[in-house]
Design a protein around this motif. Structure first.
Motif, PDB file in Angstrom:
ATOM      1  N   ILE A 529       0.830  -1.223   0.000  1.00 52.51           N
ATOM      2  CA  ILE A 529       0.000   0.000   0.000  1.00 52.51           C
ATOM      3  C   ILE A 529       0.856   1.261   0.000  1.00 52.51           C
ATOM      4  N   GLY A 530       2.194   1.092   0.019  1.00 56.01           N
ATOM      5  CA  GLY A 530       3.041   2.277  -0.004  1.00 56.01           C
ATOM      6  C   GLY A 530       4.510   1.906   0.018  1.00 56.01           C
ATOM      7  N   GLN A 531       5.335   2.940   0.064  1.00 58.34           N
ATOM      8  CA  GLN A 531       6.789   2.739   0.052  1.00 58.34           C
ATOM      9  C   GLN A 531       7.343   3.185   1.396  1.00 58.34           C
ATOM     10  N   ASN A 532       8.104   2.315   2.026  1.00 59.09           N
ATOM     11  CA  ASN A 532       8.706   2.645   3.317  1.00 59.09           C
ATOM     12  C   ASN A 532       9.872   3.606   3.109  1.00 59.09           C
ATOM     13  N   GLY A 533      10.088   4.496   4.078  1.00 54.47           N
ATOM     14  CA  GLY A 533      11.237   5.396   3.976  1.00 54.47           C
ATOM     15  C   GLY A 533      12.552   4.654   4.208  1.00 54.47           C
ATOM     16  N   LYS A 534      12.488   3.498   4.884  1.00 54.80           N
ATOM     17  CA  LYS A 534      13.703   2.728   5.187  1.00 54.80           C
ATOM     18  C   LYS A 534      13.763   1.479   4.306  1.00 54.80           C
ATOM     19  N   ALA A 535      14.814   0.681   4.522  1.00 54.63           N
ATOM     20  CA  ALA A 535      15.068  -0.424   3.592  1.00 54.63           C
ATOM     21  C   ALA A 535      14.178  -1.639   3.805  1.00 54.63           C
ATOM     22  N   GLU A 536      13.616  -1.824   5.033  1.00 55.94           N
ATOM     23  CA  GLU A 536      12.884  -3.084   5.241  1.00 55.94           C
ATOM     24  C   GLU A 536      11.389  -2.933   4.950  1.00 55.94           C
ATOM     25  N   ASP A 537      10.715  -4.086   4.767  1.00 51.58           N
ATOM     26  CA  ASP A 537       9.259  -4.092   4.594  1.00 51.58           C
ATOM     27  C   ASP A 537       8.592  -3.986   5.965  1.00 51.58           C
ATOM     28  N   ILE A 538       7.467  -3.279   6.041  1.00 50.79           N
ATOM     29  CA  ILE A 538       6.716  -3.205   7.307  1.00 50.79           C
ATOM     30  C   ILE A 538       5.268  -3.582   7.036  1.00 50.79           C
ATOM     31  N   GLU A 539       4.676  -4.351   7.951  1.00 52.00           N
ATOM     32  CA  GLU A 539       3.244  -4.656   7.840  1.00 52.00           C
ATOM     33  C   GLU A 539       2.454  -3.693   8.710  1.00 52.00           C
ATOM     34  N   LEU A 540       1.360  -3.174   8.122  1.00 55.33           N
ATOM     35  CA  LEU A 540       0.556  -2.180   8.842  1.00 55.33           C
ATOM     36  C   LEU A 540      -0.917  -2.557   8.750  1.00 55.33           C
ATOM     37  N   ASN A 541      -1.668  -2.169   9.768  1.00 59.75           N
ATOM     38  CA  ASN A 541      -3.113  -2.386   9.699  1.00 59.75           C
ATOM     39  C   ASN A 541      -3.786  -1.077   9.332  1.00 59.75           C
ATOM     40  N   VAL A 542      -4.177  -0.949   8.074  1.00 62.30           N
ATOM     41  CA  VAL A 542      -4.800   0.308   7.644  1.00 62.30           C
ATOM     42  C   VAL A 542      -6.320   0.223   7.695  1.00 62.30           C
ATOM     43  N   CYS A 543      -6.837  -0.928   8.165  1.00 64.14           N
ATOM     44  CA  CYS A 543      -8.300  -1.069   8.292  1.00 64.14           C
ATOM     45  C   CYS A 543      -8.717  -0.832   9.757  1.00 64.14           C
ATOM     46  N   ARG A 544      -7.758  -0.382  10.588  1.00 67.25           N
ATOM     47  CA  ARG A 544      -8.019  -0.294  12.029  1.00 67.25           C
ATOM     48  C   ARG A 544      -8.911   0.892  12.349  1.00 67.25           C
ATOM     49  N   MET A 545     -10.016   0.626  13.051  1.00 65.51           N
ATOM     50  CA  MET A 545     -10.928   1.693  13.472  1.00 65.51           C
ATOM     51  C   MET A 545     -10.494   2.168  14.856  1.00 65.51           C
ATOM     52  N   LYS A 546     -10.931   3.362  15.201  1.00 66.81           N
ATOM     53  CA  LYS A 546     -10.632   3.892  16.530  1.00 66.81           C
ATOM     54  C   LYS A 546     -11.678   3.362  17.499  1.00 66.81           C
ATOM     55  N   HIS A 547     -11.252   2.882  18.656  1.00 70.86           N
ATOM     56  CA  HIS A 547     -12.242   2.388  19.630  1.00 70.86           C
ATOM     57  C   HIS A 547     -12.963   3.558  20.262  1.00 70.86           C
ATOM     58  N   LEU A 548     -14.266   3.444  20.356  1.00 71.64           N
ATOM     59  CA  LEU A 548     -15.053   4.534  20.947  1.00 71.64           C
ATOM     60  C   LEU A 548     -15.194   4.284  22.447  1.00 71.64           C
ATOM     61  N   THR A 549     -15.055   5.338  23.249  1.00 67.07           N
ATOM     62  CA  THR A 549     -15.295   5.218  24.692  1.00 67.07           C
ATOM     63  C   THR A 549     -16.314   6.281  25.060  1.00 67.07           C
ATOM     64  N   ASN A 550     -16.698   6.312  26.328  1.00 70.65           N
ATOM     65  CA  ASN A 550     -17.704   7.305  26.745  1.00 70.65           C
ATOM     66  C   ASN A 550     -17.182   8.718  26.577  1.00 70.65           C
ATOM     67  N   THR A 551     -15.865   8.870  26.721  1.00 66.46           N
ATOM     68  CA  THR A 551     -15.344  10.246  26.723  1.00 66.46           C
ATOM     69  C   THR A 551     -14.919  10.721  25.331  1.00 66.46           C
ATOM     70  N   ARG A 552     -14.854   9.795  24.358  1.00 65.45           N
ATOM     71  CA  ARG A 552     -14.378  10.210  23.031  1.00 65.45           C
ATOM     72  C   ARG A 552     -15.490  10.079  22.024  1.00 65.45           C
ATOM     73  N   SER A 553     -15.810  11.130  21.326  1.00 63.35           N
ATOM     74  CA  SER A 553     -16.875  11.020  20.321  1.00 63.35           C
ATOM     75  C   SER A 553     -16.274  10.557  19.003  1.00 63.35           C
ATOM     76  N   SER A 554     -17.125   9.978  18.154  1.00 60.49           N
ATOM     77  CA  SER A 554     -16.612   9.509  16.861  1.00 60.49           C
ATOM     78  C   SER A 554     -16.239  10.681  15.968  1.00 60.49           C
ATOM     79  N   GLY A 555     -16.755  11.858  16.218  1.00 55.53           N
ATOM     80  CA  GLY A 555     -16.473  13.015  15.344  1.00 55.53           C
ATOM     81  C   GLY A 555     -15.092  13.608  15.546  1.00 55.53           C
ATOM     82  N   ALA A 556     -14.412  13.235  16.634  1.00 52.76           N
ATOM     83  CA  ALA A 556     -13.084  13.815  16.898  1.00 52.76           C
ATOM     84  C   ALA A 556     -12.068  13.411  15.840  1.00 52.76           C
ATOM     85  N   ASP A 557     -12.416  12.397  15.060  1.00 53.02           N
ATOM     86  CA  ASP A 557     -11.522  11.903  14.012  1.00 53.02           C
ATOM     87  C   ASP A 557     -11.350  12.859  12.846  1.00 53.02           C
ATOM     88  N   GLU A 558     -12.301  13.763  12.686  1.00 57.78           N
ATOM     89  CA  GLU A 558     -12.309  14.559  11.458  1.00 57.78           C
ATOM     90  C   GLU A 558     -11.098  15.465  11.351  1.00 57.78           C
TER      91      GLU A 558
END
Length: 607
Positions: A529-558
C-alpha cells in the motif's frame, strides 16, 4: 528486362520519436485531396489506436497513399521508439527512398541515427526534412550541420551526402526549399519527392516475387501480408508458392484470394498489381514477415534481415489474489494464453513461451515500453492478470562466460542536474562515454549501461531532473556481465489484513513512508500500500478503526489530515515492483502485492 515504373514512388517517413512524422503525413494527405474540403479530420489520423493517440507515439507502421500530378506516392509512417525499431528495419525493404524528419530545435537524436544508419546501409536516397521551423527556438542552420556530420559519421557516400534539404512546419502545413521563401503549402516537398526518389524498378515479364514486410490482422479475414511486388505481376486466383530465405524447408502452395492496394487511408480491392506496387494480400493463414510469394515455376526467396532479438522478459500470470475475477472479463489461463498468442500475429519482436505451470507464461520483448504497451492494451480489452518484475535475457559466449544486453543511453539534462544523473547511473553500472554541452544550459551525456540498470530508472530520472531531462536509449549489443546492481533502497508498506482502508489507520501509516492508496479502498493481506522510507518491509493495519469510549466522540476523528496518496501509473508500478512482488493488472485497478501473501509463509521464505 528491368523497367522503371514512373507513375509510382514508394517512401518511408523516418525520424526520432516526437519530431513530427505523423503530423507531416497528415498534411500530405490533406493537401493531396484525400479528404473532402469540408471533411473534419482529427489530428494524427495515422495513429489509429488509443494508446498511440494518448501518448503521442506511433507503435505500428502504417501504409497510406496519395496522388500528386498523376503519380501515386505510397507513404509508410514508421515508429520512432527504439523498442519498435524492428518495425522500421523491415519497412525500409519496401521503399525506394526515405524522408528523414528532424526537429529544427532538438536536432539529430539517437533514434535519428539508428533509422538513418538502416537507410544508408540499404543504399536508399534520403530527403532531409527540417521540421518545426516555426518554433521560437528553432535553429535550422545548425541542425543541417549536425545532420551532415551524422551522415559522415555513418560513412555515407558522396551521392548520399548530396541530399536535398526541405524546411517545413507540418503543423502549419507548409514546406520550403529555401529558408527565406514565403510559406504557402506542401508542394515543394511533393516536388522534391518526385524529383529525387527513384521510381521502383523490376521486370514485369519475369516470374512473380513479392516480399512480405509487415503483417496486418483483421478479425474477419485473419492475417494480411503487406509487401512490394519486386518482379512480375500478381493477380487474384493466381497460384503461388510461399518460401523464406531463413527457412529453406518452407515451400507452401497457396492461392491469392483477395488483393488490395492502398488509397488514402483505405484499402481498395484490385484484380492485379505489377512491379513497384505495394499490395496487401489476405487469405493465407500462416503468412509471416520475411516470406516471399513466388511463381510455382521458379520459387526464389528474396533475402531479408533477421528480426532483432528480444532483450527483456516478464512472467504473465493468472491473477490469484483475493480479489481475482471481480473486475476483469477475461480471467482464466486459456483467455490469457489465447490473447498472448494472438499478439504474435502482428508483433514479430515478441516471444511467448509456456512455463512449467499452466497459469504462467514468459513473455519477452524489446524493452519496457514494448511490454507495457501490450499490458495496457490487454487491460483495456478487459483482461485481468498479474505480471512479475522485468528481467533481462542473458546469453553465454563460447567459453561459458555470462553476457548481458547493453544499452547506449543519451541524456540531455539542465546543467545543475548533471551530477545526480552521473552518480545514479554510476550506481547502476553505467559508464560515462562522452559529455558535451548542448544549447540553452543543457548538458548532453552519453552512457554505456546494462539494460537491467535502466529497469526502474525512468521514473527516478524524471524526479531527479524535475521533469526537465530527456533520456533516450538504443540497444548496444551484448557484453560481459557487469556485476550485481542494487535496485530499490526502500522497502514496502504491506497491508496486514483484508478489508477497507480507513482514515485512522492510514494516518498512522503515512508517518512510515509514501502511501499509494487513500481511504475507502479495498485492500487484502499481502498487498503493498506504499513505500517505506527505510530499507525493510513493514506490515501495517490500515483497516483499524478507533475504539469509541464514553469520553471520546466519533467526530473527533475529522481533524486527522491525510497527505494525498501517490497514484502510480503503469510504468511507475512496473518500475517500482521488486523481485518478490507482482503487479496485479485489472481493467479498473493496478495493485502491487507480494508473491507470497501469507505473512508467516513469507517470513519462512525469507529465512
Amino acid at each position: 528486362m528491368k523497367t522503371k515504373r514512373e507513375d509510382v514512388r514508394n517512401i518511408a517517413i523516418i525520424a526520432h520519436v516526437d519530431h513530427g512524422k505523423t503530423t507531416l503525413v497528415d498534411e500530405l494527405l490533406k493537401q493531396s485531396g484525400v479528404f473532402r474540403e469540408n471533411q473534419e479530420v482529427e489530428e494524427r489520423v495515422m495513429d489509429s489506436n488509443d494508446i498511440e493517440r494518448e501518448r503521442g507515439i506511433t507503435i505500428l507502421s502504417k501504409n497510406t497513399a496519395v496522388y500528386y500530378k498523376g503519380t501515386k506516392i505510397n507513404i509508410i509512417d514508421t515508429p520512432g521508439h527504439a523498442d519498435f525499431g524492428g518495425e522500421v528495419e523491415r519497412v525500409l525493404k519496401m521503399v525506394n527512398g526515405v524522408v528523414l524528419v528532424v526537429d529544427a530545435f532538438e536536432g539529430a537524436m539517437p533514434q535519428t541515427k539508428f533509422v538513418l544508419r538502416k537507410a544508408l546501409e540499404l543504399k536508399l536516397p534520403v530527403i532531409v526534412c527540417i521540421n518545426k521551423i516555426d518554433r521560437p527556438e528553432a535553429r535550422p542552420e545548425e541542425v543541417i550541420d549536425e545532420v551532415l556530420e551524422l551522415f559522415i559519421d555513418l560513412d555515407a557516400d558522396d551521392e548520399q551526402l548530396d541530399c536535398p534539404f526541405v524546411y517545413a512546419s507540418a503543423k502549419a502545413g507548409y514546406a520550403l526549399v529555401e529558408l527565406d521563401d514565403s510559406p504557402q503549402n506542401m508542394l515543394p516537398l511533393f516536388e522534391t519527392i518526385l524529383d529525387y526518389i527513384p521510381a521502383p524498378e523490376g521486370d514485369p515479364d519475369a516470374d512473380t516475387q513479392v516480399l512480405i514486410s509487415t503483417i496486418d490482422y483483421n478479425e474477419y479475414v485473419g492475417r494480411i501480408g503487406v509487401g512490394k511486388v519486386d518482379n512480375g505481376t500478381i493477380g487474384v486466383n493466381q497460384d503461388m508458392v510461399v518460401v523464406n530465405a531463413h527457412d529453406p524447408e518452407r515451400k507452401e502452395k497457396v492461392r491469392i484470394s483477395k488483393l488490395y492496394e492502398f488509397d488514402g487511408l483505405s484499402k481498395v480491392d484490385v484484380k492485379e498489381a505489377s512491379v513497384g506496387s505495394i499490395v496487401a494480400i489476405s487469405g493465407i493463414s500462416n503468412i509471416s514477415i520475411g516470406d516471399t510469394l513466388c511463381s510455382p515455376d521458379n520459387p526464389q526467396a528474396i533475402p531479408f534481415q533477421k528480426i532483432s532479438e528480444p532483450t527483456i522478459a516478464m512472467q504473465f500470470i493468472v491473477n490469484d489474489s483475493p480479489f481475482a475475477g471481480q473486475e476483469g472479463k477475461y480471467v482464466t489461463s486459456r483467455h490469457l494464453r489465447d490473447r498472448l498468442y494472438k499478439e504474435l500475429n502482428t508483433d514479430v519482436s515478441l516471444r511467448v513461451e509456456e512455463s512449467d505451470s499452466t497459469d504462467s507464461f514468459k513473455v519477452s520483448g524489446r524493452g519496457e515500453l514494448h511490454l507495457s504497451v501490450l499490458i495496457e492494451n490487454m487491460r483495456r480489452e478487459g483482461y485481468e492478470f498479474a505480471v512479475s518484475k522485468a528481467e533481462v535475457l542473458y546469453k553465454k559466449d563460447e567459453n561459458g562466460k555470462l553476457l548481458e544486453p547493453m544499452e547506449a543511453a543519451y541524456i540531455d539534462v539542465p546543467d545543475e542536474f548533471t551530477g545526480v544523473v552521473i552518480e545514479k547511473l554510476g550506481q547502476r553500472k553505467g559508464e560515462l562515454r562522452g559529455m558535451g554541452t548542448s544549447n540553452g544550459g543543457y548538458t548532453r551525456l552519453e552512457f554505456a549501461i546494462p539494460a537491467r540498470g535502466l529497469i526502474g530508472y525512468r521514473g527516478e530520472f524524471l524526479t531527479d531532473t524535475k521533469g526537465n531531462g530527456i533520456l533516450n536509449t538504443s540497444f548496444d549489443g551484448y557484453a560481459p556481465y557487469k556485476g550485481d546492481i542494487q535496485y530499490r533502497k526502500q522497502g514496502s508498506l504491506i497491508a496486514f489484513e483484508t478489508g477497507e482502508s480507513v482514515t485512522y489507520g492510514l494516518f498512522s501509516a503515512q508517518e512510515r513512508g509514501t502511501l499509494f492508496i487513500g481511504p475507502g479502498e479495498k485492500v487484502y493481506s499481502g498487498m503493498v500500500i506504499g513505500q517505506n522510507g527505510k530499507a525493510e518491509d513493514i506490515e501495517l493495519n490500515v483497516c483499524r478503526m478507533k475504539h469509541l469510549t464514553n469520553t471520546r466522540s466519533s467526530g473527533a476523528d475529522e481533524a486527522l489530515r491525510l497527505t494525498s496518496p501517490k497514484i502510480l501509473s503503469l510504468e511507475e508500478a512496473l518500475d517500482f515492483i521488486d523481485t518478490d512482488e507482482l503487479l496485479e493488472v485489472t481493467p479498473e485497478n493496478l495493485r502491487i502485492r507480494k508473491k507470497i501473501l501469507d505473512p508467516k509463509m513469507r517470513k519462512r521464505g525469507i529465512k
